[in-house]
Design an enzyme around this catalytic site. Sequence first.
Site: not given
Ligand code: AOF
Ligand code: ZN
Length: 391
Positions: A81, A113, A225
């Site tokens: 976002e 976000c 393996t």
């Molecule tokens: C979103 N948009 O593109 C993603 C999200 O450590 P941070 O701040 O990067 O937060 C990671 C968490 O945010 C992750 O565990 C998941 O819950 C969310 N990911 N959220 O709004 C994004 N990648």
């Molecule tokens: Zn986010």
Amino acid sequence: MGGRAGPTDAVSLPRRRRSPMIDTLPAARPVPLDPMAEALRLARLADHRQGPNPMVGAVVVADGRVVGAGHHQRAGGPHAEERALAAAGERARGATLHVTLEPCAHTGRTGPCVARILAAGIARVEVATLDPNPLVDGRGVQALRAAGVAVAVGAHAEEARELIRPFAVWVTTGLPLVTWKVAMTLDGKLATAAGESRWISGPESRRRAHRLRHEHDAVLVGSGTVLADDPELTTRLDVADPRQPLRVVVDGRLRTPPGARVLRRAEHPTLVVTRPGAPAARRAALEAAGAELVEVSAPDGRCDLRELAGRLGERGCTSLLVEGGSAVLGSCLTQGLVDRVVVFVAPILVGGRDAPDAIGGVGIPRLADALRLRRLRAEPLGDDLCLTGER
Ligand code: AOF
Ligand code: ZN
């Protein structure tokens, strides 16, 4: 149709076309009729390099035109976002944001976000699926609605959930999503009675197997393996910079030779997983060869693979590819460690009582308790069949 181009016919990004915040929007492409499908396409551009975070894509649409787009590229980096809103700039005011995952409302490595969406003046948010992270889990949607933003959830939900499956398992259970990869003969053998296994599956299947390594955070085999095949367990793909998963060898008795290929070419040290009381001299020799020794309990003499999965989860592994052999697959089966199965079946028969079966161990005695897979699919791959199923 012909005639004049209507307002929804072209993507127009005159001022920001070269912005690095816009991931891959070609200049004169028609507006995608389905912005969420476009957001999903963008999400996939992360190509599994964003772990342990999920793959996420976002598109901002104003007056029928895409005015900003982005995806989450790396853990610790901006969320999808944030990139899409930065690309849109002032044009985000009153616009609709299409995002494949519920926007976060918490502060992790990056800020929430939701706050960015409100600050940008977005009027409407389309979300494909909720964020299973217990820190989010509906709170993002709630916060947006409470602030007066219209929110709809569910467009392309199934695809979006599939995309974040490893993350969803990991963030809710602490364990990686476990996928088995097996290459076998039509009669279910991993090798001939004389021990030959190179190659059972064809080149197309083997390429797909390397693609699977690229997509996983860790890859696991048993010491049998290692002794039989001496695999390197690296990803050999003709893409630039393929991902090299963490390599894990389950080796209760520490039979892995210090010269084994699996210990070479370390991007990260290979984990050798053993049980209490393993011979100290062998431990030292493997450590000297660069291995990282991990000890897990072994109540019945066999390494507790669930405990191991927990340790891998703690290290941020959201997905684990188990490549065999039959003893390890047998242990995974009886310990309930299987979420997905990928079986390459080659059109060859070898027979032989002593030829190893795909899955060994003690097995499941009662048919009623058998692991029944869902969504079994067959795909021809060269001369082989690739069968996939889910728990
Ligand atoms: C979103 N948009 O593109 C993603 C999200 O450590 P941070 O701040 O990067 O937060 C990671 C968490 O945010 C992750 O565990 C998941 O819950 C969310 N990911 N959220 O709004 C994004 N990648
Ligand atoms: Zn986010």
